[in-house]
Design an enzyme around this catalytic site. Structure first.
Site, PDB file in Angstrom:
ATOM      1  N   GLY A 174       0.813  -1.201   0.000  1.00 50.55           N
ATOM      2  CA  GLY A 174       0.000   0.000   0.000  1.00 50.55           C
ATOM      3  C   GLY A 174       0.851   1.259   0.000  1.00 50.55           C
TER       4      GLY A 174
ATOM      5  N   GLY B 170       2.363   4.777   1.526  1.00 48.18           N
ATOM      6  CA  GLY B 170       2.680   5.401   2.800  1.00 48.18           C
ATOM      7  C   GLY B 170       4.065   5.046   3.295  1.00 48.18           C
ATOM      8  N   GLY B 171       4.479   5.745   4.356  1.00 47.42           N
ATOM      9  CA  GLY B 171       5.824   5.598   4.896  1.00 47.42           C
ATOM     10  C   GLY B 171       6.106   4.217   5.443  1.00 47.42           C
ATOM     11  N   ILE B 172       5.136   3.605   6.122  1.00 53.68           N
ATOM     12  CA  ILE B 172       5.402   2.305   6.734  1.00 53.68           C
ATOM     13  C   ILE B 172       5.499   1.201   5.686  1.00 53.68           C
ATOM     14  CG2 ILE B 172       4.641   0.615   8.420  1.00 53.68           C
ATOM     15  CD1 ILE B 172       3.370   2.874   9.999  1.00 53.68           C
TER      16      ILE B 172
ATOM     17  N   GLU C 168      -1.957  -2.981  -6.302  1.00 47.92           N
ATOM     18  CA  GLU C 168      -2.743  -1.942  -6.972  1.00 47.92           C
ATOM     19  C   GLU C 168      -1.846  -0.783  -7.376  1.00 47.92           C
ATOM     20  OE1 GLU C 168      -5.777  -1.151  -4.092  1.00 47.92           O
ATOM     21  OE2 GLU C 168      -4.599   0.386  -3.082  1.00 47.92           O
TER      22      GLU C 168
ATOM     23  N   GLY D  30      -8.230  -0.121  -1.688  1.00 47.12           N
ATOM     24  CA  GLY D  30      -8.096  -1.552  -1.902  1.00 47.12           C
ATOM     25  C   GLY D  30      -7.648  -2.336  -0.686  1.00 47.12           C
TER      26      GLY D  30
ATOM     27  N   LYS E 151      -0.331  12.110  17.477  1.00 50.92           N
ATOM     28  CA  LYS E 151      -0.258  13.419  18.136  1.00 50.92           C
ATOM     29  C   LYS E 151       0.908  13.496  19.112  1.00 50.92           C
ATOM     30  CE  LYS E 151      -5.169  14.468  17.571  1.00 50.92           C
ATOM     31  NZ  LYS E 151      -6.438  14.856  18.237  1.00 50.92           N
TER      32      LYS E 151
END
Length: 432
Positions: free
Chosen positions: A216, A218-220, A239, A337, A362
């Site tokens: 997917g 993103g950073g992780i 995807e 997805g 946060k």
């Protein structure tokens, strides 16, 4: 002059003339991300005051075009399939609406007329000698929309790769062609910090050689990719095709030889990366771009043994419900997805579905592992589908576990500062 070239010339027009084919009440379908055609959408924006009740539907717009304006929403509005930086504020303020749907099912919604598609606008490669354009950057739901639409408008750009796969459109289906040569939108790898690295290390340790990956955005997920370059014989069925996957291909970790479905080929439905990625896609027999009803179909993706799906969430509760797309009731992204590939990995022989998240938000003041999801949170991945959950403090394997076992496992990977209050809450809920 060939007949195809003469046909091409007859359909070539200005962006303004092309946008003039949009009628009041139309829904204009735009591909995901980089597939959006800037000249056509700028022209539509410029014409918006002359239109009424036009909707633009898209996943992940990258540019804030002028039509994204609450003052002219009655003229041209945005109906999101997924939120990103360009339309998120409008979604949270209420003047951008959205369509809840699994990414894999958007083509079906379009084909059945449940989600309108009157006009399609898309970036496209130059035409080949057979009269075909490649919608390589995002065939996603766009191919289904083309079959349904009254008008298909292409912005032809020589920087768009001509990719293999089910992403080709013949000139006979096109109503208007606009030419541009602007550089494509580029998205680099996100910054990866120590929390992301720790999560990536846990996931990488659970991925075997010969696995097929869905990664997917993103950073992780990208932190996982960085730590997979020593693996062998990996495959890709995903995807999103990005620079992280490109780095695995270039390192030799991805060969696609061990895939049990469509071996030898990297499979994706949209590209989001650098100029280097787009150039690598051009005429590359090892990369195919396909519509999302193919790439994300859980049954088809699961035909890959050892399918490992790696996706991020923002919050998870003690029985395993994932809120990956909203902040309470406020929309933030979309279903996308994630559920498609979690289910695919669960079906796959020796598959593993990973949901990854930092333990806190946060600046460490809020635990992302919560007794219950925040009020109004949209559930993206259900408690029945969840398998591996990974934070920087470890891995909780939940599939097949009781509610009490799940609560214990999730508390064990929460930030230590919050474990006490999570235990207290779990006891009050009769989960411990």
């Amino acid at each position: 002059m060939s007949k195809l070239q003469a046909l091409y010339d007859s359909k070539r027009m200005t962006a303004s003339d092309a946008a003039g084919q949009v009628r009041d009440g139309d829904t204009v379908v735009v591909p995901t991300g980089v597939g959006e055609p800037p000249a056509l959408l700028h022209a539509l924006s410029a014409r918006r005051h002359a239109l009424r009740d036009v909707a633009v539907s898209q996943i992940l717009p990258l540019r804030k075009f002028a039509y994204l304006d609450p003052e002219t929403r009655a003229n041209v509005r945005h109906d999101a399939y997924f939120f990103g930086g360009a339309n998120r504020a409008g979604g949270q303020a209420g003047w951008v609406d959205y369509v809840p749907a699994y990414f894999s099912e958007l083509p079906m919604l379009i084909e059945r007329g449940l989600s309108p598609a009157d006009v399609v606008v898309s970036l496209a490669s130059p035409m080949d000698e057979h009269g075909y354009f490649s919608l390589s950057l995002a065939p996603d739901y766009t191919m289904a929309a083309i079959r349904r639409a009254r008008v298909v408008l292409l912005e032809v750009n020589p920087n768009v790769p001509f990719a293999n796969g089910d992403c080709l459109v013949h000139i006979s289906r096109v109503a208007g062609l606009v030419e541009s040569d602007d550089e494509l939108f580029e998205v680099g790898l996100p910054e990866i910090g120590p929390v992301q690295q720790a999560i990536g290390k846990y996931v990488a340790e659970l991925i075997d050689d010969g696995s097929t990956l869905q990664i997917g955005y993103g950073g992780i997920p990208d932190a996982v990719v960085v730590q997979l370059q020593h693996k062998r014989e990996l495959g890709i069925h995903t995807e999103m095709l990005g620079d992280g996957i490109l780095s695995l291909i270039e390192s030799g970790a991805v060969t696609n030889r061990k895939k049990t479905f469509m071996p030898g080929r990297t499979i994706a439905t949209f590209a989001l990366g650098s100029r280097r990625l787009y150039r690598t896609m051009h005429r590359n027999p090892g990369i195919e771009m396909h519509p999302v009803e193919f790439t994300n179909d859980p049954y088809l993706a699961a035909r890959n043994d050892k399918l490992c799906a790696i996706n991020a969430t923002m919050q998870i509760d003690l029985i395993g419900q994932c809120g990956s797309e909203s902040l309470g009731h406020l929309p933030y992204s979309g279903t996308g997805g994630q559920a498609d590939f979690v289910r695919a990995a669960n079906r796959s022989k020796d598959g593993k579905a990973f949901i990854v998240l930092p333990s806190t938000a946060k600046k460490g003041t809020v635990s992302r592992i919560a007794p219950v999801l925040s009020p109004g949170t949209h559930v993206t991945t259900s408690k029945n589908d969840i398998n591996y959950v990974v934070t920087e403090y470890g891995v909780a394997q939940l599939r097949g576990k009781t509610a009490k076992q799940r609560a214990e496992a999730l508390i064990g990977i929460a930030h230590p500062d919050f474990r006490g209050e999570l235990r207290d809450a779990a006891r009050k809920m009769n989960l411990l």
